[in-house]
Design a protein around this motif. Structure first.
Motif, PDB file in Angstrom:
ATOM      1  N   THR A  75       0.006  11.822   8.093  1.00 49.84           N
ATOM      2  CA  THR A  75      -1.144  12.086   8.962  1.00 49.84           C
ATOM      3  C   THR A  75      -1.606  13.548   8.908  1.00 49.84           C
ATOM      4  N   TRP A  76      -2.214  13.844   7.795  1.00 49.59           N
ATOM      5  CA  TRP A  76      -2.842  15.152   7.582  1.00 49.59           C
ATOM      6  C   TRP A  76      -1.850  16.300   7.630  1.00 49.59           C
ATOM      7  N   GLY A  77      -0.622  16.048   7.208  1.00 50.88           N
ATOM      8  CA  GLY A  77       0.361  17.135   7.204  1.00 50.88           C
ATOM      9  C   GLY A  77       0.999  17.358   8.550  1.00 50.88           C
ATOM     10  N   LEU A  90      -8.914   8.460  -3.122  1.00 49.84           N
ATOM     11  CA  LEU A  90      -9.790   9.519  -2.617  1.00 49.84           C
ATOM     12  C   LEU A  90     -10.810   8.924  -1.650  1.00 49.84           C
ATOM     13  N   ALA A  91     -11.341   9.758  -0.762  1.00 50.74           N
ATOM     14  CA  ALA A  91     -12.467   9.365   0.114  1.00 50.74           C
ATOM     15  C   ALA A  91     -12.899  10.660   0.820  1.00 50.74           C
ATOM     16  N   LYS A  92     -13.483  10.564   1.998  1.00 55.88           N
ATOM     17  CA  LYS A  92     -13.857  11.719   2.828  1.00 55.88           C
ATOM     18  C   LYS A  92     -14.656  12.760   2.041  1.00 55.88           C
ATOM     19  N   ILE A  93     -14.048  13.904   1.687  1.00 57.80           N
ATOM     20  CA  ILE A  93     -14.805  14.990   1.040  1.00 57.80           C
ATOM     21  C   ILE A  93     -15.465  14.493  -0.250  1.00 57.80           C
ATOM     22  N   ASN A 140       3.197   7.640   7.433  1.00 55.05           N
ATOM     23  CA  ASN A 140       2.098   7.947   6.500  1.00 55.05           C
ATOM     24  C   ASN A 140       0.964   6.963   6.738  1.00 55.05           C
ATOM     25  N   PHE A 141      -0.247   7.482   6.799  1.00 54.07           N
ATOM     26  CA  PHE A 141      -1.421   6.649   7.094  1.00 54.07           C
ATOM     27  C   PHE A 141      -2.209   6.407   5.811  1.00 54.07           C
ATOM     28  N   HIS A 142      -2.533   5.142   5.561  1.00 53.05           N
ATOM     29  CA  HIS A 142      -3.310   4.825   4.358  1.00 53.05           C
ATOM     30  C   HIS A 142      -4.491   3.915   4.674  1.00 53.05           C
ATOM     31  N   GLY A 143      -4.990   3.952   5.928  1.00 51.96           N
ATOM     32  CA  GLY A 143      -6.077   3.055   6.306  1.00 51.96           C
ATOM     33  C   GLY A 143      -5.531   1.900   7.123  1.00 51.96           C
ATOM     34  N   TRP A 144      -6.280   0.798   7.161  1.00 50.14           N
ATOM     35  CA  TRP A 144      -5.901  -0.248   8.112  1.00 50.14           C
ATOM     36  C   TRP A 144      -5.763  -1.639   7.501  1.00 50.14           C
ATOM     37  N   PHE A 180      -0.598   8.960  -5.167  1.00 46.31           N
ATOM     38  CA  PHE A 180      -0.883   9.994  -4.173  1.00 46.31           C
ATOM     39  C   PHE A 180      -2.110   9.552  -3.389  1.00 46.31           C
ATOM     40  N   ASP A 181      -1.944   9.412  -2.077  1.00 52.30           N
ATOM     41  CA  ASP A 181      -3.103   9.135  -1.230  1.00 52.30           C
ATOM     42  C   ASP A 181      -3.706  10.490  -0.849  1.00 52.30           C
ATOM     43  N   GLU A 182      -4.740  10.862  -1.588  1.00 51.43           N
ATOM     44  CA  GLU A 182      -5.394  12.167  -1.355  1.00 51.43           C
ATOM     45  C   GLU A 182      -6.742  11.966  -0.635  1.00 51.43           C
ATOM     46  N   VAL A 183      -6.795  10.950   0.207  1.00 54.64           N
ATOM     47  CA  VAL A 183      -8.027  10.714   0.970  1.00 54.64           C
ATOM     48  C   VAL A 183      -8.364  11.941   1.824  1.00 54.64           C
ATOM     49  N   VAL A 184      -7.338  12.575   2.391  1.00 46.51           N
ATOM     50  CA  VAL A 184      -7.567  13.796   3.175  1.00 46.51           C
ATOM     51  C   VAL A 184      -7.444  15.046   2.305  1.00 46.51           C
ATOM     52  N   SER A 185      -6.370  15.103   1.505  1.00 49.34           N
ATOM     53  CA  SER A 185      -6.064  16.362   0.802  1.00 49.34           C
ATOM     54  C   SER A 185      -6.927  16.578  -0.441  1.00 49.34           C
ATOM     55  N   LEU A 194       2.241   7.691  -0.991  1.00 47.17           N
ATOM     56  CA  LEU A 194       2.435   8.623   0.124  1.00 47.17           C
ATOM     57  C   LEU A 194       1.294   9.622   0.208  1.00 47.17           C
ATOM     58  N   GLU A 195       1.222  10.274   1.380  1.00 49.82           N
ATOM     59  CA  GLU A 195       0.308  11.404   1.570  1.00 49.82           C
ATOM     60  C   GLU A 195       1.045  12.650   1.071  1.00 49.82           C
ATOM     61  N   PRO A 196       0.556  13.287   0.009  1.00 55.33           N
ATOM     62  CA  PRO A 196       1.350  14.357  -0.599  1.00 55.33           C
ATOM     63  C   PRO A 196       1.462  15.631   0.240  1.00 55.33           C
ATOM     64  N   SER A 217     -15.922   1.908  -1.152  1.00 55.88           N
ATOM     65  CA  SER A 217     -16.751   2.384  -0.045  1.00 55.88           C
ATOM     66  C   SER A 217     -15.978   3.122   1.030  1.00 55.88           C
ATOM     67  N   SER A 218     -14.644   3.135   0.926  1.00 55.16           N
ATOM     68  CA  SER A 218     -13.853   3.835   1.949  1.00 55.16           C
ATOM     69  C   SER A 218     -12.460   4.117   1.400  1.00 55.16           C
ATOM     70  N   GLY A 219     -11.717   4.905   2.166  1.00 51.73           N
ATOM     71  CA  GLY A 219     -10.336   5.200   1.788  1.00 51.73           C
ATOM     72  C   GLY A 219      -9.452   3.966   1.915  1.00 51.73           C
ATOM     73  N   THR A 220      -9.715   3.152   2.925  1.00 55.26           N
ATOM     74  CA  THR A 220      -8.940   1.922   3.105  1.00 55.26           C
ATOM     75  C   THR A 220      -9.100   1.022   1.889  1.00 55.26           C
ATOM     76  N   GLU A 221     -10.318   0.873   1.418  1.00 56.07           N
ATOM     77  CA  GLU A 221     -10.553   0.053   0.226  1.00 56.07           C
ATOM     78  C   GLU A 221      -9.849   0.659  -0.989  1.00 56.07           C
ATOM     79  N   ALA A 222      -9.813   1.979  -1.028  1.00 60.57           N
ATOM     80  CA  ALA A 222      -9.188   2.647  -2.177  1.00 60.57           C
ATOM     81  C   ALA A 222      -7.686   2.363  -2.212  1.00 60.57           C
ATOM     82  N   THR A 223      -7.012   2.467  -1.051  1.00 62.26           N
ATOM     83  CA  THR A 223      -5.559   2.234  -1.081  1.00 62.26           C
ATOM     84  C   THR A 223      -5.261   0.751  -1.332  1.00 62.26           C
ATOM     85  N   LEU A 224      -6.124  -0.126  -0.820  1.00 60.94           N
ATOM     86  CA  LEU A 224      -5.947  -1.561  -1.075  1.00 60.94           C
ATOM     87  C   LEU A 224      -6.026  -1.852  -2.574  1.00 60.94           C
TER      88      LEU A 224
HETATM   89  N1  PLP Z   1      -5.648   7.480   3.666  1.00 62.35           N
HETATM   90  C1  PLP Z   1      -5.536   8.567   4.441  1.00 62.35           C
HETATM   91  C2  PLP Z   1      -4.504   9.595   4.093  1.00 62.35           C
HETATM   92  C3  PLP Z   1      -6.390   8.755   5.535  1.00 62.35           C
HETATM   93  O1  PLP Z   1      -6.258   9.821   6.328  1.00 62.35           O
HETATM   94  C4  PLP Z   1      -7.368   7.771   5.793  1.00 62.35           C
HETATM   95  C5  PLP Z   1      -8.293   7.939   6.934  1.00 62.35           C
HETATM   96  O2  PLP Z   1      -8.204   8.835   7.745  1.00 62.35           O
HETATM   97  C6  PLP Z   1      -7.436   6.647   4.968  1.00 62.35           C
HETATM   98  C7  PLP Z   1      -6.566   6.530   3.907  1.00 62.35           C
HETATM   99  C8  PLP Z   1      -8.454   5.583   5.233  1.00 62.35           C
HETATM  100  O3  PLP Z   1      -9.711   6.061   4.880  1.00 62.35           O
HETATM  101  P1  PLP Z   1     -11.018   5.409   5.526  1.00 62.35           P
HETATM  102  O4  PLP Z   1     -11.055   5.825   6.949  1.00 62.35           O
HETATM  103  O5  PLP Z   1     -12.137   5.993   4.694  1.00 62.35           O
HETATM  104  O6  PLP Z   1     -10.909   3.948   5.347  1.00 62.35           O
END
Ligand code: PLP
Length: 453
Positions: A217-219, A271-274, A153-157, A244-249, A211-213, A125-132
């Protein structure tokens, strides 16, 4: 100067009285008055009541060119008509069947078509869940405990990723996170391949590197392409999974994400977002033998324990409908290229504004992102050097919390442009020439206002 005494704050408050009143109400409800840390803003956050395409309007009727972009989810802009129609149609059919449905298959087929590394797909349901889930899969698959992450590098919370991003760079657990969790996460400097090489040579307990490829934080803290190729080679050599955390990319840099541009196949991708066309949704995708730990039969045949995974809203029909509409457009049009081209023009235009104002700020970014580095120490560094990962990440990170950084967002809001606070943001496929002219004019006025203040 105190925030209250700032002429920028006074002008922002004059333009946004209804936002100020709503913020007052919110303060009695939400900790900090907000529902997401990125919306914390002094003197008060902006309250928006509608949005279309590249624009949004606040509750006082002020219009903004938007570079917050739904936290990066809106490559197609606000309320894309195809996505909106698909969601409206799905609303008439039902929002949750508590059952499998055909749209989730179409959605996953599109993901597979765009990302060839996605041999199997599991929606979250979210990017945080995906990286977990990705980290758990990696640990279970390899039978090893440690995860390598990169500072900033940000991967959620969730607990494994909740330190070493904006603080706790020494790897100590942040408040509420168990020290035992932090001890199992090894933090490396971004861009230092030798450090990863030594770490993986010395240890045999590393499950994965995440990592965020496009850089943290969004490059904002870019990394060299050669580094990513090196990382792929090293992780493969040590049989460590590369995530690869491609939640943004994902679906942004190109229809095939950053991995499509780089020609690198990670073991797992988050993946998430788009992915979900602007509605909530995420996914872990990747190598079949790893993903099969979610399959009871395949796990049993491999003599492994199945990983449990639930989630009431995984692949819910509304998100699936939005996701299918958005990914179809991304697959069949030049949406990613348009966003990338617009960002390049925006960065060029902003550089000209900075140069004419005689400032040493650097506007940089890759793909459809732009970042403004205020360069407090006046270093002789170019956008190209930063983009190639050749500049001190600490300086890029530190500038983010300087008062002038807050002032840039404030001054831009006063002139009708919203962006992320660091400051910078993502562009979309629907930003127009008018938006560009509006933004550059606003940027010029904002810079003058800041210089005068
Ligand atoms: N991974 C990256 C690279 C992100 O930028 C974000 C959120 O901005 C997340 C994971 C977490 O995604 P979500 O906010 O959908 O939990």
């Amino acid at each position: 100067m105190s925030i209250a005494a700032s002429p920028l704050v006074a002008e922002y408050c004059r333009r946004t009285p209804t936002s100020a009143r709503l913020a007052e109400r919110a303060r009695n409800l939400f900790p900090g008055g907000v529902t997401h840390d990125a919306r914390l803003f002094q003197p008060h956050p902006l309250y928006v009541d509608h949005a279309v395409g590249s624009r949004k309007w606040d509750v006082d009727g002020n219009e903004y060119v938007d570079y917050f972009g739904g936290h990066g989810a809106l490559l197609l802009g606000h309320n894309d008509p195809h996505v909106a129609d698909a969601v409206s149609m799905q609303l008439t059919l039902g929002t949750h069947y508590g059952a499998c449905h055909e749209l989730e298959i179409e959605w996953a087929e599109l993901v597979q078509r765009l990302l060839p590394s996605a041999e199997r797909v599991r929606f979250t349901s979210s990017g945080t869940e995906a990286t977990l889930l990705a980290l758990r899969l990696a640990r279970a698959f390899t039978g090893r405990a440690k995860i390598v992450r990169f500072l900033t590098n940000f991967h959620g919370w969730h607990d494994h990723v909740a330190f070493g991003v904006g603080s706790h760079f020494d790897g100590a657990a942040s408040a509420g996170v168990l020290p035992e969790v932090a001890e199992n996460v090894l933090l490396c400097e971004p861009g230092d391949l030798d450090a990863v090489q030594s770490l993986l040579s010395e240890r045999d307990d590393v499950a994965a590197v995440i990592l965020e490829p496009t850089g943290a934080t969004w490059g904002k803290i870019p990394i060299a392409e050669s580094y990513l190729h090196g990382l792929r080679a090293i992780t493969a050599e040590h049989e460590v999974l590369l995530i690869f955390d491609e939640v943004v990319s994902g679906f942004r840099c190109s229809p095939g994400g950053a991995q499509g541009c780089l020609g690198i196949t990670p073991d797992l991708t988050t993946l998430a977002k788009i992915l979900a066309g602007g509605l909530p949704g995420g996914a872990v995708v990747g190598r079949r033998e790893v993903m099969d730990l979610l399959d009871p039969q395949a796990a049993a045949e491999a003599g492994r324990e199945k990983i449990a995974h639930h989630g009431t809203f995984n692949a819910n029909p509304l998100s699936a409908a939005a996701g299918v509409a958005a990914l179809t457009l991304i697959a069949e049009t030049d949406a990613c290229q348009r966003a990338n081209r617009y960002a390049a023009r925006l960065r060029d235009g902003m550089r000209q504004v900075v140069a004419s104002a005689g400032l040493k700020w650097i506007v940089y970014g890759t793909y459809s992102g732009f970042h403004i580095f205020t360069n407090p120490e006046g270093d002789e560094v170019t956008a190209e050097q930063i983009e190639a990962g050749g500049y001190d990440w600490r300086k890029l990170k530190a500038a983010q919390s300087s008062p002038v950084t807050r002032d840039i967002r404030l001054a831009m809001l006063i002139h009708g442009v919203d962006m992320l606070s660091w400051p910078g943001g993502p562009t979309s496929a629907v930003h127009t020439d008018d938006d560009l002219a509006w933004t550059l004019d606003a940027f010029g006025q904002a810079v003058r206002m800041i210089q005068e203040a």
